[in-house]
Design an enzyme around this catalytic site. Structure first.
Site, short mmCIF file in Angstrom:
data_model
loop_
_atom_site.label_atom_id
_atom_site.label_comp_id
_atom_site.label_asym_id
_atom_site.label_seq_id
_atom_site.Cartn_x
_atom_site.Cartn_y
_atom_site.Cartn_z
N ALA A 11 2.16 10.17 1.56
CA ALA A 11 0.87 10.26 2.26
C ALA A 11 -0.27 9.79 1.35
CB ALA A 11 0.63 11.70 2.71
N GLY A 12 0.04 8.83 0.47
CA GLY A 12 -0.99 8.30 -0.42
C GLY A 12 -1.85 7.26 0.28
N VAL A 14 -1.49 3.96 1.01
CA VAL A 14 -0.89 3.13 2.07
C VAL A 14 -0.40 4.01 3.22
CG1 VAL A 14 0.92 1.46 2.62
CG2 VAL A 14 -0.20 1.36 0.40
N ASP A 35 5.10 14.25 2.24
CA ASP A 35 4.76 13.98 0.84
C ASP A 35 5.32 15.10 -0.02
OD1 ASP A 35 2.52 11.90 -0.48
OD2 ASP A 35 2.96 13.66 -1.70
N ARG A 84 2.34 3.01 -11.74
CA ARG A 84 2.65 2.70 -13.15
C ARG A 84 1.58 3.36 -14.02
NH1 ARG A 84 3.46 -3.41 -15.00
NH2 ARG A 84 3.62 -3.10 -17.23
N ASN A 97 11.05 4.85 -9.47
CA ASN A 97 10.95 4.64 -8.03
C ASN A 97 12.33 4.50 -7.38
OD1 ASN A 97 8.25 5.04 -7.95
ND2 ASN A 97 7.67 2.89 -7.77
N VAL A 120 8.16 0.08 1.67
CA VAL A 120 6.90 -0.48 1.17
C VAL A 120 6.85 -0.35 -0.36
CG1 VAL A 120 4.37 -0.30 1.24
CG2 VAL A 120 5.68 0.04 3.33
N HIS A 177 8.77 -10.26 -3.73
CA HIS A 177 7.43 -9.71 -3.52
C HIS A 177 6.89 -9.33 -4.90
CE1 HIS A 177 4.01 -7.85 -1.80
NE2 HIS A 177 4.32 -6.67 -2.29
N1 LIG Z 1 5.16 -3.82 -0.30
C1 LIG Z 1 3.86 -4.03 -0.43
O1 LIG Z 1 3.32 -5.07 -0.04
C2 LIG Z 1 2.99 -2.97 -1.06
C3 LIG Z 1 1.60 -2.97 -0.89
C4 LIG Z 1 0.86 -1.92 -1.43
C5 LIG Z 1 1.50 -0.90 -2.14
N2 LIG Z 1 2.85 -0.97 -2.31
C6 LIG Z 1 3.58 0.09 -3.00
O2 LIG Z 1 3.63 1.21 -2.15
C7 LIG Z 1 3.74 2.40 -2.92
C8 LIG Z 1 2.66 3.38 -2.50
O3 LIG Z 1 1.38 2.88 -2.84
P1 LIG Z 1 0.10 3.82 -2.68
O4 LIG Z 1 -1.06 3.01 -3.12
O5 LIG Z 1 0.11 4.46 -1.33
O6 LIG Z 1 0.44 4.92 -3.78
P2 LIG Z 1 -0.15 6.40 -3.88
O7 LIG Z 1 0.09 6.85 -5.28
O8 LIG Z 1 -1.50 6.46 -3.31
O9 LIG Z 1 0.83 7.24 -2.90
C9 LIG Z 1 2.16 7.51 -3.18
C10 LIG Z 1 2.48 8.87 -2.59
O10 LIG Z 1 3.88 9.11 -2.74
C11 LIG Z 1 4.03 10.49 -2.98
N3 LIG Z 1 5.33 10.75 -3.57
C12 LIG Z 1 5.75 10.53 -4.85
N4 LIG Z 1 7.04 10.89 -4.96
C13 LIG Z 1 7.44 11.34 -3.75
C14 LIG Z 1 8.66 11.85 -3.25
N5 LIG Z 1 9.74 11.98 -4.03
N6 LIG Z 1 8.73 12.22 -1.96
C15 LIG Z 1 7.64 12.12 -1.16
N7 LIG Z 1 6.44 11.64 -1.59
C16 LIG Z 1 6.36 11.25 -2.85
C17 LIG Z 1 2.86 10.84 -3.90
O11 LIG Z 1 2.60 12.24 -3.91
C18 LIG Z 1 1.74 10.01 -3.28
O12 LIG Z 1 1.00 10.76 -2.32
C19 LIG Z 1 3.65 1.94 -4.39
O13 LIG Z 1 4.97 1.78 -4.89
C20 LIG Z 1 2.97 0.60 -4.29
O14 LIG Z 1 3.26 -0.25 -5.38
C21 LIG Z 1 3.59 -1.97 -1.78
#
Ligand SMILES: NC(=O)c1ccc[n+]([C@@H]2O[C@H](COP(=O)([O-])OP(=O)(O)OC[C@H]3O[C@@H](n4cnc5c(N)ncnc54)[C@H](O)[C@@H]3O)[C@@H](O)[C@H]2O)c1
Length: 309
Positions: A11-12, A14, A35, A84, A97, A120, A177
């Site tokens: 629930a971060g 994205v 989350d 990171r 991850n 994602v 990607h």
């Molecule tokens: N594929 C793409 O094009 C793309 C684009 C943007 C971000 N991303 C990736 O998406 C991911 C999320 O990005 P973000 O900016 O939302 O990050 P964020 O840190 O804002 O959110 C991540 C969330 O995951 C939760 N989390 C961590 N471990 C967990 C688990 N074991 N179970 C449940 N929840 C868990 C955290 O508490 C946090 O709320 C990152 O890996 C980022 O690199 C990918």
């Protein structure tokens, strides 16, 4: 057709932006927002639910940390991951991850074995592979959003450069990607080749900008990374599944040996419909593109080895 339930894991930035777009577009009756930090998920859910009246949306969001809440989801989007941190290498992040995606995948298999899973979390192509291995689902139902975001970024740049509407641009981005993505000069503007609008060196500059866009955003934000365009790119995939629209969207998918490069996950244009990936397309590749794709395969295998070492 409105779906019964979509689950969003993480629930971060994205995940919450995605839940917001699903609510606005009324794509599902319920959203389970999971989350590891349950209070955070609950807080986001409360805030989003408070907009239902204003937005005239009956989509209801439930914030939880236990995976029983994903039961019977039609689609599960996985955005959970660790960012990171200073001093952490790419390989450290890959391992952390991969651990998260492996345990999330086992929960998905247990509670929602019929779902379509959209990854994602980065590094995306590897995470798709880890999810495939740990769910055991068909590769039609487990794939990643990445190249469609990169394509949208390229289209944005081409539109800004030429003044042509984004609607008339057909961007083609495939492969990893990452900053080593394959930005193809076979992209089109209307029915015209890109070179009819932009000289070769101009396109090279746009290619660079596309490859570095994620980093540019991170550098501006200082904390956090892109969220709105990634969420929109996931919604495009959800809509294609929901409407069974057979739309061509580049996603990170499992290639069995289509390009004689062995088995690996990478971004390829795919036909997306109600079953997830209906067909993996194989575009004709220019010689330099073939080279880049084989680099992707090599880099994927190296990372996979690092995961199993
Ligand atoms: N594929 C793409 O094009 C793309 C684009 C943007 C971000 N991303 C990736 O998406 C991911 C999320 O990005 P973000 O900016 O939302 O990050 P964020 O840190 O804002 O959110 C991540 C969330 O995951 C939760 N989390 C961590 N471990 C967990 C688990 N074991 N179970 C449940 N929840 C868990 C955290 O508490 C946090 O709320 C990152 O890996 C980022 O690199 C990918």
């Amino acid at each position: 057709m409105i779906m019964e339930k979509i689950s969003v894991i993480g629930a971060g930035s994205v995940g919450s932006s995605l839940a917001w777009l699903i609510l606005i577009n009324k794509l599902s009756k319920r959203i389970s927002l999971i989350d590891i930090d349950e209070d955070w998920a609950k807080g986001i859910a409360c805030d989003l639910n408070d907009s239902r009246f204003i937005l005239k949306s009956d989509t209801f969001i439930e914030g939880r940390s236990d995976y029983s809440a994903v039961k019977d989801s039609e689609i599960i989007v996985v955005t959970a991951g660790s960012p990171r941190k200073p001093g952490m290498s790419r390989q450290d992040l890959l391992k952390i991850n991969a651990g998260i995606i492996s345990s999330v995948s086992k929960e998905i298999k247990k509670h929602s074995p019929g779902s379509i899973v959209i990854l994602v979390t980065n590094p995306l192509d590897l995470m798709v592979y880890v999810a495939l291995e740990n769910t055991g689902f068909s590769s039609k139902r487990v794939f990643g959003m990445g190249s469609s975001l990169d394509s949208s970024r390229l289209a944005n740049f081409i539109s800004q450069e030429t003044g042509v509407s984004v609607k008339d641009i057909t961007p083609l981005v495939m492969g990893m990607h990452s900053k080593d993505m394959l930005v193809s000069k076979q992209s089109k503007i209307g029915v015209f080749g890109i070179e009819e609008f932009i000289p070769a060196e101009g396109f090279l500059a746009l290619k660079e900008k596309t490859c570095n866009r994620g980093k540019e955003i991170v550098d501006y934000l200082k904390k956090g990374s892109a969220r709105f365009a990634p969420a929109a790119a996931v919604v495009e995939i959800i809509e294609a599944i929901d409407k069974d629209s057979q739309k061509i969207i580049p996603v990170s998918c499992l290639l069995e040996n289509e390009f004689s490069l062995g088995k690996f996950c990478t971004g390829m244009p795919c036909v997306i419909g109600k079953n997830g990936i209906e067909k993996v397309l194989q575009p004709h590749l220019l010689p330099e593109e073939k080279k880049l794709l084989s680099e992707s395969a090599r880099s994927f295998q190296e990372s996979l080895k690092c995961l199993t070492d």
